[in-house]
Design an enzyme around this catalytic site. Structure first.
Site, PDB file in Angstrom:
ATOM      1  N   GLY A   1     -41.468 -17.523  -3.644  1.00 46.23           N
ATOM      2  CA  GLY A   1     -42.774 -17.583  -2.982  1.00 46.23           C
ATOM      3  C   GLY A   1     -42.800 -16.530  -1.898  1.00 46.23           C
TER       4      GLY A   1
ATOM      5  N   GLU B   1     -51.240 -16.343  -0.183  1.00 47.12           N
ATOM      6  CA  GLU B   1     -51.190 -14.889   0.053  1.00 47.12           C
ATOM      7  C   GLU B   1     -50.265 -14.553   1.223  1.00 47.12           C
ATOM      8  OE1 GLU B   1     -54.661 -12.466  -0.595  1.00 47.12           O
ATOM      9  OE2 GLU B   1     -55.506 -13.981  -1.934  1.00 47.12           O
TER      10      GLU B   1
END
Ligand code: COS
Length: 386
Positions: free
Chosen positions: A130, A363
């Site tokens: 991630g 994001e």
């Protein structure tokens, strides 16, 4: 305040405001509750010419930039950030093509996206990669005229709904981040399927799914930039897309503020509207100040990027960090202003508070944004000393 918007930007703002009020507001509760993707809204966005705000005119877009996109996303997100995300996440999936696509790739894909015929999505994140984007495990192996993709991408916004995916995979694992490459993958390619749809806290009208690649053969021509540039493609994409998340967060905060002000004028306690109590007024004043500060930073970042500014990573990370923290704070305070009613699903601030949370996470978490800002500060200081 007019914020120095151009005529076109005022038009985009007003159009999005109208679409949000007339088309999104009546359905937002249903799509949130049902965890359903609003297909008919994509048609509405397409008809209103909102899908290509940031795409060059020669590819069928409106020829604007990040600022035009931010204004649109802000307005739509004031009413429902989950529904607005169909547009914003498409921009994220499209930036790799805009920034790194060949003329052929642009001609093939951008008109489809600009017209709203196809949504796009960005596939970087995996179960074990991630924040550590360089740690992805999906592989792409060259075999004749094709790359063969294997692996699974996780939590992909617009997953299953988009037709066009920009995906990052390792072409040389031994090289780490420098061994990643970026590809365009079309829905329907054999070996490309979708995992289960996620059941999320917020932005529930947005579809989030796994992308599963099992010996998925894609033409060599779908490589973006060069082999080994995938990590840079991803980083530069995020530099351009983070103001979109910031605009989404700004919209959520501004929408919650409007609800709180309106409610405080209607709600009477101790024989007066609660807005006449300083305890409430001061909360509203702080909320409004934070919203304006977030807007100033989002617009400054968007204009800097549109103006061809160099080293956009820092300002892009700053606006995403600040606006998303403001969204969380302001929506939490809006629930507080509405009190018991704010905690109920009949009022939209409960949904706005749930929706706000993701903007601090996706994001790039806000911890990653701080890291990006910190590293750039050090780099700038070192460069200034030379
Ligand atoms: N623009 C251009 N190049 C960049 C860049 C940027 N914004 N950021 C990093 N790079 C380059 C570096 O200069 C470095 O190049 P060299 O190999 O030539 O030195 C290379 O990329 C690797 O950079 P770095 O060593 O800093 O990479 P790290 O693995 O330490 O990761 C962070 C840096 C944490 C900033 C990065 O992994 C990141 O942004 N993670 C978050 C990812 C994310 O947002 N995920 C959300 C899901 S996507 S929707």
């Amino acid at each position: 305040m007019d914020y120095g918007l151009t005529e076109t930007q005022v038009m985009i703002r007003d159009l999005c405001r109208q679409v949000a009020q007339e088309k999104i507001k009546p359905i937002r509760e249903h799509f949130d509750e049902a965890n359903e993707f609003p297909h008919e809204m994509v048609k509405v966005f397409a008809e209103a010419d909102l899908c290509g705000l940031y795409i060059e005119e020669k590819y069928g877009g409106m020829g604007g930039g990040i600022m035009d996109l931010a204004i649109g996303v802000e307005e739509l997100s004031k009413v429902c950030s989950g529904i607005a995300l169909a547009v914003a996440a498409t921009a994220l999936g499209t930036f790799p093509i805009i920034l790194f696509g060949t003329e052929e790739q642009k001609q093939k894909y951008l008109p489809r996206i600009a017209s709203g015929k196809s949504l796009a999505a960005f596939g970087l994140t995996e179960a074990n990669a991630g924040s550590d984007a360089g740690g992805i495990q999906t592989t792409a192996v060259l075999d004749g005229d094709h790359y063969v993709l294997n692996g699974t991408k996780q939590w992909i916004t617009n997953g299953g709904e988009a037709e066009i995916y920009t995906v990052v995979a390792m072409t040389n694992k031994a090289k780490g981040a420098r061994g990643a490459s970026a590809f365009i993958v079309e829905k329907g390619t054999p070996g490309f399927t979708f995992g289960k749809k996620e059941n999320k806290m917020g932005i529930r009208a947005s579809a989030t799914r796994e992308l599963v690649f099992q010996d998925c053969r894609i033409p060599k021509a779908n490589l973006l930039a060069k082999e080994g540039m995938g990590f840079i493609v991803a980083m530069k994409t995020l530099d351009s897309s983070r103001p979109g998340v910031a605009a989404q967060a700004l919209g959520i905060a501004a929408g919650a503020l409007d609800e709180a002000v309106e409610y405080s004028r209607q709600r009477r306690q101790f024989g007066k509207p609660i807005c006449s109590f300083q305890g409430v007024q001061f909360m509203l004043a702080d909320m409004a100040t934070q919203v304006e500060a977030a807007r100033a930073l989002v617009y400054a970042a968007a204009r800097y990027i549109d103006g061809g500014g160099k080293d956009i990573s820092k300002i892009s990370a700053m606006c995403k960090l600040f606006a998303s923290d403001v969204a969380m704070k302001v929506t939490t305070d809006a629930v507080q202003v509405l009190g018991g009613y704010g905690y109920m699903k009949e009022y939209p601030v409960e949904k706005m508070m749930r929706d706000a949370k993701i903007t601090q996470i996706y994001e790039g978490t806000n911890q990653i944004q701080r890291e990006v800002i910190g590293l750039n500060l050090i780099k700038e200081s070192a460069a200034a000393k030379k």
